[in-house]
Design a protein around this motif. Sequence first.
Motif, PDB file in Angstrom:
ATOM      1  N   GLU A  97      67.642   7.775 -78.153  1.00 33.03           N
ATOM      2  CA  GLU A  97      67.969   7.350 -79.517  1.00 33.03           C
ATOM      3  C   GLU A  97      67.586   8.433 -80.524  1.00 33.03           C
ATOM      4  O   GLU A  97      68.340   8.728 -81.456  1.00 33.03           O
ATOM      5  N   ILE A  98      66.419   9.019 -80.330  1.00 30.21           N
ATOM      6  CA  ILE A  98      65.968  10.088 -81.233  1.00 30.21           C
ATOM      7  C   ILE A  98      66.914  11.278 -81.129  1.00 30.21           C
ATOM      8  O   ILE A  98      67.338  11.843 -82.142  1.00 30.21           O
ATOM      9  N   HIS A 100      70.010  11.259 -80.185  1.00 27.69           N
ATOM     10  CA  HIS A 100      71.273  10.824 -80.793  1.00 27.69           C
ATOM     11  C   HIS A 100      71.197  10.907 -82.324  1.00 27.69           C
ATOM     12  O   HIS A 100      72.138  11.353 -82.981  1.00 27.69           O
ATOM     13  N   GLU A 101      70.086  10.461 -82.893  1.00 31.24           N
ATOM     14  CA  GLU A 101      69.881  10.513 -84.345  1.00 31.24           C
ATOM     15  C   GLU A 101      69.868  11.951 -84.838  1.00 31.24           C
ATOM     16  O   GLU A 101      70.491  12.284 -85.855  1.00 31.24           O
ATOM     17  N   VAL A 102      69.158  12.802 -84.088  1.00 31.79           N
ATOM     18  CA  VAL A 102      69.063  14.211 -84.481  1.00 31.79           C
ATOM     19  C   VAL A 102      70.456  14.835 -84.429  1.00 31.79           C
ATOM     20  O   VAL A 102      70.848  15.585 -85.324  1.00 31.79           O
ATOM     21  N   SER A 104      73.320  13.380 -84.686  1.00 32.54           N
ATOM     22  CA  SER A 104      74.220  12.811 -85.697  1.00 32.54           C
ATOM     23  C   SER A 104      73.894  13.358 -87.091  1.00 32.54           C
ATOM     24  O   SER A 104      74.726  13.348 -87.978  1.00 32.54           O
ATOM     25  N   LEU A 105      72.682  13.838 -87.282  1.00 35.74           N
ATOM     26  CA  LEU A 105      72.304  14.427 -88.553  1.00 35.74           C
ATOM     27  C   LEU A 105      72.950  15.793 -88.734  1.00 35.74           C
ATOM     28  O   LEU A 105      73.168  16.249 -89.857  1.00 35.74           O
ATOM     29  N   GLU A 106      73.228  16.461 -87.693  1.00 38.04           N
ATOM     30  CA  GLU A 106      73.770  17.825 -87.802  1.00 38.04           C
ATOM     31  C   GLU A 106      75.187  17.764 -88.085  1.00 38.04           C
ATOM     32  O   GLU A 106      76.127  17.678 -88.413  1.00 38.04           O
TER      33      GLU A 106
END
Length: 106
Positions: A97-98, A100-102, A104-106
């Motif tokens: 999840e982390i 994936h979050e990272v 998606s931020l890029e």
Amino acid sequence: MDQVGNMAWIKLEIWVEITHEVLEILVKITHEVVEITHEVLEIWVEIIHEIVKLEIWVEITHEILEIWVEITHEVVEITHEVLEIWVEIIHEIVKVEIIHEVLSLE
């Protein structure tokens, strides 16, 4: 002398009669004591029988509890292992999840 002899004989007969009566009373008392002792012993035999039955149940219960403790110990160990696996799985899910979050931020 004859009269003294007769008196002594009469006294002796009285003592023999008294002794006989006392012995009869003692025999009756002894018989009663034997009957009471018999009844008390029967009660003790019943009590001891119940105690032995109780001790057998205590032994059986003790063995059952020992087995239950072993089973519970095994269940606790298995539960612990399962929880460790779940913690690892959750840890991996959180990592994914982390990431994936990272991403998606890029």
